[in-house]
Design an enzyme around this catalytic site. Structure first.
Site, mmCIF file in Angstrom:
data_model
loop_
_atom_site.group_PDB
_atom_site.id
_atom_site.type_symbol
_atom_site.label_atom_id
_atom_site.label_comp_id
_atom_site.label_asym_id
_atom_site.label_seq_id
_atom_site.Cartn_x
_atom_site.Cartn_y
_atom_site.Cartn_z
ATOM 1 N N GLY A 134 66.684 -80.805 -73.616
ATOM 2 C CA GLY A 134 66.432 -79.085 -74.709
ATOM 3 C C GLY A 134 67.163 -79.037 -75.802
ATOM 4 O O GLY A 134 66.648 -78.839 -76.783
ATOM 5 N N GLU A 135 68.288 -79.338 -75.927
ATOM 6 C CA GLU A 135 69.172 -79.282 -77.018
ATOM 7 C C GLU A 135 68.772 -80.464 -77.901
ATOM 8 O O GLU A 135 68.691 -81.406 -77.696
ATOM 9 C CB GLU A 135 70.838 -79.282 -76.007
ATOM 10 C CG GLU A 135 71.319 -78.323 -75.565
ATOM 11 C CD GLU A 135 72.239 -78.525 -74.623
ATOM 12 O OE1 GLU A 135 72.811 -79.142 -75.650
ATOM 13 O OE2 GLU A 135 73.250 -78.338 -73.721
ATOM 14 N N ALA A 136 69.185 -79.180 -79.007
ATOM 15 C CA ALA A 136 68.441 -80.181 -80.601
ATOM 16 C C ALA A 136 69.791 -81.457 -80.738
ATOM 17 O O ALA A 136 69.502 -82.584 -81.127
ATOM 18 C CB ALA A 136 68.608 -78.825 -81.479
ATOM 19 N N ILE A 162 69.113 -84.032 -79.056
ATOM 20 C CA ILE A 162 68.320 -84.927 -79.428
ATOM 21 C C ILE A 162 68.088 -85.899 -80.517
ATOM 22 O O ILE A 162 67.904 -87.235 -80.808
ATOM 23 C CB ILE A 162 66.930 -84.075 -79.196
ATOM 24 C CG1 ILE A 162 66.364 -83.651 -78.732
ATOM 25 C CG2 ILE A 162 65.555 -84.848 -80.666
ATOM 26 C CD1 ILE A 162 65.715 -82.521 -78.035
#
Length: 853
Positions: free
Chosen positions: A692-694, A697
């Protein structure tokens, strides 16, 4: 026996019913037979006829006169000679047929040939068309005796066989001469003819006529108002099926003996291949159902493997034929590559093809939707016949891996539908068939047994809402399983000690213990206290049987060891070899103990990883389950299906040195050459869920872009373009398929998102439009999401849930719910199990240690 006595009596009986010329065609056919089978003495002798013809043209004065002028009388005489000669030939032919039919019908085992068979069968064919009962019964009796006495030899249903059109026609007419209003005597007469035809070694029924015979027996068993006819038809169906499979086994053994006895006979092999090529021609259109299957396979031949959603839709609807077609493709296709399992139709002999055709037909009938009384009866009869067939085949058949691989898909899906049926009778047959598979076919069907054990046994016993009668069916079956020491040990060795299989033995014992102790929550509204006590008592009896079986197993092992040592002491010359054998046998339990210990350690490590990825990997490395290098860890993450996909993504996104190296090794292990960009992302994201963390990603997609550009040079000017596009694709996927997000991103918005400062760095507009259309039409999903596993049910972290098998247990057995809810949950079970079957290979059981050897 008088020459042709039974035929003559039958025809005389039919002629009596033709008085008044009500059936002129029948009278004519019978009269033709009578005329051609008169005593030879009543026919003009060929020698006398020829002599008379010759005399008519002998030395008349007119023959020598005039030197060439022929009178009208001479011409007439010439025509008379020619006509007399033709009559002589016809008389000779008739006399030959007369003598031949007379001799054949006078001796059992003698065969009617060509014109002879046509002459005898033609009156019967016309008799069947009359539908007159007093004519039908003698005609059926006559046909029965002709087949029983081996007077008819041919291959109805086999293209290129002997007397195919004639015998196929007469058999079909015999099948069609009765209906639901026919009297019992006529129906029994037809059944007698059909059983004799199938059992005959000369009148060999194949293909569509064979299915026609099976179909008629089915109809009588299901629709006849006479209990005698129903029971007789069912018994004959059982006998016919046994004959077909026994014939296949005999033919296979004969072929093996022949191949072992003859070496290097290329001409014989070539001739056999030629015969097979002739025989295989009709199999494409054996019947309507087979044609549908073949057509469906041809239609989807060029497409990719069917999605589980497609299987789900077909299974939930009434499109059984479509389901069969897609499942057949799924069984023979894996990872986009064609694989061969079982026997190709082209290489089957006719006996194997008949057996395969009948087996598949039984399975198809067992898969029908039970939405009415007739269909339910059809399913019950089919499952009963399947169970009887599997119980009755010889031991050698259970080792016929090639044939079993050819039919196991059909058997599995028929059993799958039965195991989720709401009918207690159908479910009872499901448990019966499963017991036969477990007791006789576990070596051939290891993967299938591993699927159905949780589905039928554990799910029924674990489910608090499971009907009591279903639990009792399962417990009665388990009592027999637990009495067999060899079966228990085989289950433990092949599943509890197998890293890729569920712990069936452990789960079974644990569940039985819970039931016997009464820890399961009983229905508070249930008044059947005695039924609850019966369930507890049966569970306790199963546990007692387990203990007794294990004690017997240990005792047998010790006796075997003592016997081996005794033999060793008496035969010192071979003591060294026997000592090695005994030592090897003694090492077998130790080997499986090590395998079980290794599996337990791996399960604990996977469970730890699914909670804390870093600690889990440290545990694996410390226990030497994984080597301490990025490539080894990356391979482990890719190849272990029971790891939590979200945890894999979380670990790959970490910034520490070792996880970062693992992520790089993970991405580098995937080849993206010649893949479209959106296809490459789909392939990449099959193995894990993006965190979920940018920032995480960002790191993952940056490495993906770098790898994609390396595998596809020249597609993008630099990796930054691919990186921006990859990020945009992830955003588009979320935007297009998340119902909360509104308004949706347009195609123009997506193109603008990928705009770069330098126009030359931008991705081609055509490529962006194609990617947009692809993502909007088809959501990027995890492999587990596509299979429907873990989406509608809670996943347990235990490592034993390999392949999603035990997730089936988390689906509550439907009870006291609306029909919509029941159908939905049954479809979910079918959907999940089909996804598991697609992943199963032709896995064999391992049975290295048996005291029964």
């Amino acid at each position: 026996m008088a020459a042709g006595g039974f035929v003559s009596r039958a025809f005389e009986s039919m002629l009596k019913e033709c008085s008044g010329k009500k059936f002129p065609d029948l009278q004519k056919a019978i009269q033709s037979y009578i005329d051609n089978t008169k005593e030879v003495t009543q026919q003009p002798k060929p020698s006398e006829t020829n002599q008379a013809a010759s005399s008519a043209g002998d030395g008349s004065p007119l023959d020598s006169e005039g030197g060439g002028a022929k009178t009208g009388t001479e011409s007439d005489q010439s025509e008379t000679v020619q006509h007399s000669s033709e009559e002589a030939q016809q008389a000779s032919k008739q006399a030959g047929i007369s003598r031949s039919i007379t001799v054949v019908l006078a001796n059992a085992g003698c065969t009617l040939e060509g014109a002879e068979a046509e002459l005898v069968l033609n009156p019967l064919r016309v008799a069947f068309e009359t539908k007159n009962l007093k004519i039908l019964e003698p005609a059926l009796d006559c046909l029965h005796k002709l087949i029983a006495y081996d007077h008819l030899e041919g291959d109805p249903g086999l293209d290129g066989g002997k007397n195919v059109p004639l015998f196929t026609d007469i058999l079909n007419m015999a099948c069609n001469c009765i209906d639901n209003s026919s009297p019992d005597s006529t129906i029994l007469q037809v059944l007698k003819v059909l059983l004799t035809a199938v059992a005959s070694t000369k009148f060999r029924v194949h293909g569509e006529p064979l299915l026609g015979v099976i179909r008629i027996c089915y109809n009588i068993a299901l629709h006849s108002k006479s209990p005698v006819n129903q029971a007789t038809s069912k018994a004959m169906l059982t006998q016919m099926i046994n004959i077909i499979f026994r014939r296949m086994e005999t033919d296979s053994q004969a072929q093996v003996s022949t191949s072992n006895g003859s070496t290097g006979n290329e001409e014989a092999a070539s001739a056999e291949k030629s015969d097979l090529s002739i025989e295989e021609t009709p199999n494409a259109d054996q019947n309507e159902e087979e044609m549908t299957l073949g057509d469906a396979l041809n239609q989807i031949k060029e497409t990719s493997l069917a999605s589980v959603e497609e299987l789900h839709n077909l299974a939930g609807g009434a499109d059984i034929k479509g389901l069969e077609a897609v499942l057949d493709k799924a069984v023979h296709t894996e990872d986009g590559k064609k694989i061969t399992r079982g026997i190709d139709l082209e290489s089957m002999d006719i006996g194997q093809r008949d057996a395969l055709l009948v087996f598949r037909t039984l399975c198809k009938m067992g898969m029908k939707e039970d939405n009415d009384e007739v269909t339910t009866k059809t399913r019950i009869l089919s499952l009963e016949l399947l169970q009887g067939l599997l119980e009755g085949v010889s031991h050698s058949f259970t080792k016929n891996f090639h044939f079993i691989d050819s039919v196991k898909a059909y058997l599995s899906y028929a059993l799958l539908r039965a195991s989720v049926s709401q009918s207690s009778i159908i479910f009872q047959y499901a448990t019966g068939i499963f017991f036969v598979l477990l007791s006789r076919f576990r070596e051939s069907l290891k993967g299938e047994v591993g699927v159905f054990f949780p589905l039928i046994v554990l799910r029924s016993l674990d489910g608090a809402e499971c009907p009591a009668n279903q639990k009792m069916s399962v417990l009665r079956m388990l009592e027999k399983v637990c009495k067999d020491p060899q079966m228990l040990v085989d289950v433990y060795v092949n599943y509890d000690c197998d890293l890729e299989a569920p712990n069936l033995f452990e789960r079974m014992v644990t569940t039985l213990s819970k039931i016997s102790q009464g820890t399961q929550v009983a229905d508070p509204n249930s008044a059947a206290v005695s039924q609850t006590n019966s369930i507890k008592g049966s569970s306790l009896q199963c546990l007692v049987n387990v203990l007794k079986s294990l004690v017997d197993w240990e005792r047998s092992c010790r006796e075997l060891e003592k016997k081996s040592k005794s033999t060793q002491s008496l035969q010192e010359e071979v003591s060294a070899g026997e000592s090695a054998e005994v030592k090897g046998r003694e090492d077998v339990p130790n080997n499986f103990e090590k395998a079980k210990a290794h599996k337990s350690t791996m399960e604990a490590a996977i469970s730890e990883f699914n909670r804390h990825p870093v600690k889990g990997l440290e545990y694996m490395i410390s226990n030497k389950l994984v080597e301490h290098n990025p490539a080894s860890v990356a391979q482990f993450l890719r190849s272990t299906p029971s790891l939590n996909k979200a945890m894999i993504g979380d670990y790959l996104g970490q910034h520490e040195e070792f996880p970062l190296a693992v992520m790089h090794a993970y991405v580098d292990s995937i080849k993206f050459s010649k893949m479209k960009f959106d296809t490459a992302i789909r392939e990449f994201l099959k193995g894990f869920r993006l965190p979920g963390e940018a920032q995480k990603i960002d790191r993952i997609m940056e490495k993906f872009a770098e790898r994609y550009c390396a595998d596809n040079p020249g597609l993008f000017k630099n990796a930054d373009t691919a990186y921006v596009l990859a990020y945009a694709v992830i955003m588009l996927n979320t935007d297009a398929h998340n119902p909360i997000v509104w308004p949706k991103m347009s195609k123009l918005d997506f193109i603008r998102m990928n705009a770069m400062n330098d126009a030359e760095d931008c991705a081609p507009t055509d490529l962006l439009e194609d990617i947009y259309d692809s993502i909007v039409k088809d959501e990027i999903k995890l492999k587990d999401d596509a299979a429907g596993i873990g989406k509608n049910s809670k996943q347990k972290p235990e490592g034993e849930e390999r392949g999603g098998l035990v997730s089936i247990l988390n689906l509550a057995l439907p009870k006291r719910k609306s029909s919509t809810d029941t159908t939905s949950e049954n479809e979910a079970i079918i959907k999940q199990t089909q996804a598991i079957f697609r992943k199963q290979g032709a896995r064999r059981g391992v049975f290295p240690y048996s005291t029964t050897d």
